[in-house]
Design an enzyme around this catalytic site. Structure first.
Site, short mmCIF file in Angstrom:
data_model
loop_
_atom_site.label_atom_id
_atom_site.label_comp_id
_atom_site.label_asym_id
_atom_site.label_seq_id
_atom_site.Cartn_x
_atom_site.Cartn_y
_atom_site.Cartn_z
N GLY A 45 0.85 -1.18 0.00
CA GLY A 45 0.00 0.00 0.00
C GLY A 45 0.88 1.23 0.00
O GLY A 45 2.04 1.17 0.43
N GLN A 105 3.12 10.04 1.16
CA GLN A 105 4.42 9.38 1.29
C GLN A 105 5.37 9.74 0.15
O GLN A 105 6.58 9.55 0.28
CB GLN A 105 4.25 7.85 1.33
CG GLN A 105 3.61 7.37 2.64
CD GLN A 105 3.47 5.86 2.65
OE1 GLN A 105 2.53 5.32 2.11
NE2 GLN A 105 4.44 5.18 3.26
N CYS A 128 6.00 0.02 7.64
CA CYS A 128 5.67 1.16 6.80
C CYS A 128 6.89 1.55 5.99
O CYS A 128 8.00 1.60 6.52
CB CYS A 128 5.22 2.33 7.68
SG CYS A 128 4.79 3.81 6.75
N LEU A 129 6.67 1.85 4.73
CA LEU A 129 7.77 2.25 3.84
C LEU A 129 8.39 3.57 4.29
O LEU A 129 9.50 3.90 3.89
CB LEU A 129 7.26 2.37 2.40
CG LEU A 129 6.77 1.05 1.79
CD1 LEU A 129 6.05 1.31 0.47
CD2 LEU A 129 7.90 0.07 1.60
N HIS A 154 -4.31 1.70 7.70
CA HIS A 154 -2.93 2.21 7.77
C HIS A 154 -2.74 3.35 6.75
O HIS A 154 -2.20 4.40 7.09
CB HIS A 154 -1.97 1.05 7.48
CG HIS A 154 -0.52 1.43 7.43
ND1 HIS A 154 0.41 0.98 8.34
CD2 HIS A 154 0.16 2.23 6.55
CE1 HIS A 154 1.60 1.50 8.03
NE2 HIS A 154 1.47 2.25 6.94
N GLU A 155 -3.20 3.11 5.51
CA GLU A 155 -3.02 4.13 4.47
C GLU A 155 -3.86 5.37 4.76
O GLU A 155 -3.44 6.50 4.53
CB GLU A 155 -3.37 3.57 3.09
CG GLU A 155 -2.54 2.39 2.64
CD GLU A 155 -1.06 2.60 2.79
OE1 GLU A 155 -0.59 3.74 2.69
OE2 GLU A 155 -0.37 1.60 3.04
N HIS A 186 -2.19 7.77 6.90
CA HIS A 186 -1.23 8.65 6.22
C HIS A 186 -1.92 9.93 5.74
O HIS A 186 -1.31 11.00 5.75
CB HIS A 186 -0.61 7.95 5.02
CG HIS A 186 0.52 7.00 5.37
ND1 HIS A 186 1.70 7.42 5.92
CD2 HIS A 186 0.63 5.66 5.23
CE1 HIS A 186 2.50 6.38 6.11
NE2 HIS A 186 1.87 5.29 5.69
NI NI Z 1 2.79 3.39 5.82
#
Ligand code: NI
Length: 177
Positions: A48, A53, A102-103, A144-145, A148
C-alpha cells in the site's frame, strides 16, 4: 515513474491531506500520479502507498497484494486506487492487533490495533464509486493508508514494537505500506 518515499521526521508526512477536486478526476495528470504511486509501491515491495508518502498533499491511496510465499493464506488484493476514501467499522469497538511495517518508517515493526472489518467508500481515478466491506489484512492496509492522509504514522498507535531488518534482495520482504 518511481518517486522518492519520504521518511518519518519529514513534516510533509504529518499534514492532513487535501481532497482531490472533482475537476482532477479523469485527467491525465491524475492518472500519471496514480501510476507513479503504483510504480513506487511495487519497486519497494509494498502492499500500500498513500500520496503523502511521495510528498503529494492529496487524499489518494493505492493497494495491491498478490499473495506470496510467506502469506499463502492471505487473500489477494487486486490493484486498487482509492481517492477521497472514507470508512467506518462494521462492528463498533472490535479491535484486532496485528504487526505492521511502513515504507516511511525504517527498521521497525509495530503491533497496532485496528478494526477487524470496515465498510469503505472511495472514487477511482475516473471518478467511479468504489465501495465494499474489507476484513483482516485488507482492512488493516486501508486503515494504515488512511492514517497517512490524516498525518498519522503507525508508531503513534502501536502497543509494542520490535526492530526489523529489511531482507536482502531476492528474499521476500514482509508487507509494508
Ligand atoms: Ni505506511
Amino acid at each position: 515513474m518511481i518517486r522518492e518515499i519520504l521518511q518519518i521526521g519529514d513534516e510533509r508526512l504529518t499534514r492532513i491531506a487535501k481532497p482531490v477536486d472533482n475537476a482532477q478526476l479523469g485527467q491525465p495528470a491524475l492518472h500519471t500520479l496514480v501510476q507513479d504511486m503504483f510504480d513506487t509501491m511495487y519497486a519497494s515491495g509494498g502492499v500500500g502507498l498513500a500520496a503523502p508518502q511521495i510528498g503529494v498533499d492529496l487524499r489518494i491511496l493505492v493497494l495491491a497484494f498478490d499473495g506470496g510465499e510467506r502469506s499463502p493464506d492471505t487473500p489477494v488484493i487486486p490493484p486498487t486506487v482509492m481517492i477521497n476514501p472514507s470508512f467506518s467499522p462494521v462492528e463498533e469497538g472490535e479491535l484486532e492487533e496485528g504487526w505492521e511495517g511502513c515504507l516511511s518508517v525504517p527498521d521497525l515493526r509495530g503491533n497496532v490495533p485496528r478494526h477487524a472489518r470496515i465498510r469503505y467508500q472511495a472514487l477511482n481515478a475516473d471518478g467511479a464509486l468504489l465501495q465494499g466491506v474489507a476484513e483482516g489484512f485488507h482492512a488493516r492496509i486501508i486503515q494504515h493508508e488512511y492514517d497517512h492522509l490524516e498525518g498519522i504514522l503507525y508508531p503513534e498507535r502501536m502497543t509494542e514494537s520490535m526492530p526489523y531488518q529489511r531482507p536482502l534482495q531476492n528474499e521476500e520482504a514482509e508487507a509494508e505500506s
